[in-house]
Write an enzyme that holds these catalytic residues in place. Structure first.
Site, mmCIF file in Angstrom:
data_model
loop_
_atom_site.group_PDB
_atom_site.id
_atom_site.type_symbol
_atom_site.label_atom_id
_atom_site.label_comp_id
_atom_site.label_asym_id
_atom_site.label_seq_id
_atom_site.Cartn_x
_atom_site.Cartn_y
_atom_site.Cartn_z
ATOM 1 N N ASP A 208 -1.083 0.140 10.642
ATOM 2 C CA ASP A 208 0.248 0.270 10.056
ATOM 3 C C ASP A 208 1.267 -0.313 11.035
ATOM 4 O OD1 ASP A 208 1.424 2.349 7.649
ATOM 5 O OD2 ASP A 208 2.872 1.622 9.123
ATOM 6 N N ASP B 84 1.483 -5.909 12.134
ATOM 7 C CA ASP B 84 2.273 -6.515 11.067
ATOM 8 C C ASP B 84 1.292 -7.232 10.152
ATOM 9 O OD1 ASP B 84 3.878 -7.971 9.386
ATOM 10 O OD2 ASP B 84 5.027 -8.960 10.971
ATOM 11 N N TYR C 159 6.134 -8.057 -6.993
ATOM 12 C CA TYR C 159 5.209 -6.937 -6.794
ATOM 13 C C TYR C 159 4.132 -6.943 -7.880
ATOM 14 C CZ TYR C 159 3.597 -2.082 -6.367
ATOM 15 O OH TYR C 159 2.833 -0.940 -6.231
ATOM 16 N N LYS D 162 0.016 -7.519 -7.438
ATOM 17 C CA LYS D 162 -0.969 -6.509 -7.809
ATOM 18 C C LYS D 162 -1.943 -7.030 -8.867
ATOM 19 C CE LYS D 162 0.402 -3.402 -4.929
ATOM 20 N NZ LYS D 162 -0.453 -3.040 -3.770
ATOM 21 N N THR E 267 5.842 9.074 -3.643
ATOM 22 C CA THR E 267 5.920 8.468 -2.312
ATOM 23 C C THR E 267 7.328 7.915 -2.116
ATOM 24 O OG1 THR E 267 5.277 6.265 -3.073
ATOM 25 C CG2 THR E 267 3.492 7.772 -2.440
#
Length: 240
Positions: A38, A58, A148, A152, A183
């Site tokens: 992370d 990264d 996005y 996906k 989240t």
């Protein structure tokens, strides 16, 4: 009773929070040794995660990804499971995306998982497993999240191709398509904050719901499942 992942090493991206941290906790509970990748690895909570290796990385940096794999193998000597969780989202009209926007988002959401998958196919022993966290946006999406959604959808195709290539090596690959999960990514969404997208609270799942499915797909109980994309959205898609 032997823990199902005892003696196995799982590399998990996006492990500092949200779904990634829930996946890390679930695998640790099942006996796995963890390499946790992370950008915020320095602030990552390792409580209850055993001999976990936090790796600051990264994901848009290919050389950093190479180093993360090398650190994992140097520390543990093996690598059995890859869970590609990390992802970012841009809230912009398609016309407002420039080349840098596309390159950065795809670098994190698609190219990084693809590169890690390439490493996995080279280094994992037979019986290895890859789980990709995609999104229901791969199948049905909304305004302002074109990059996005595209990333996906591509991840689902990557999953299928990996399953085909991995079969001769004894490595499985499956994707999970979460719906709305509680989240920061969901809570910080301008679409949610502005009321442009309203989600019934009953349709909002918890990170642990996705973690449980990821653990199952990586386990021997799912040994006959590969190339699948499983929706986990509380039934929301079925009602749309």
């Amino acid at each position: 009773m032997v823990a199902p992942f005892s003696g196995k090493v799982a590399l998990i991206t996006g492990a500092a929070g949200g779904i990634g941290h829930a996946v890390a906790c679930s695998f640790a509970e099942a006996g796995a040794t963890l390499a946790l990748v992370d950008r915020s690895a320095g602030a990552m909570s390792l409580d209850g995660l055993g001999d976990a290796l936090p790796i600051a990385c990264d994901l848009a940096d290919a050389s950093a990804l190479d180093a993360a794999v090398e650190q994992t193998l140097a520390r543990f000597g093996r690598w059995d499971v890859l869970v590609n969780v990390a992802g970012i989202m841009l809230f912009k009209p398609i016309a407002a995306h420039d080349a840098a926007d596309w390159q950065h988002l795809l670098g994190v959401n698609l190219i990084a998982p693809a590169l890690l998958t390439g490493h996995a196919l080279q280094h994992m022993p037979r019986g290895g497993a890859i789980v990709n966290i995609a999104s229901i946006h791969a199948q049905r999406t909304s305004a302002m999240v074109s990059s996005y959604a595209a990333s996906k959808a591509a991840m689902v195709s990557l999953t299928r191709s990996t399953a085909i290539e991995g079969q001769e090596r004894g490595i499985r690959c499956n994707a999970i398509l979460p719906g709305a999960i509680d989240t920061a990514l969901l809570r910080d969404s301008p679409n949610i904050r502005s009321g442009a997208e309203v989600i019934d609270p009953a349709d909002i799942g918890q990170p642990e719901d996705i973690a449980a499915l990821a653990r199952f797909l990586a386990s021997d109980d799912a040994r006959f499942i590969t190339g699948a994309d499983m929706i986990a959205d509380g039934g929301r898609m079925a009602r749309l």
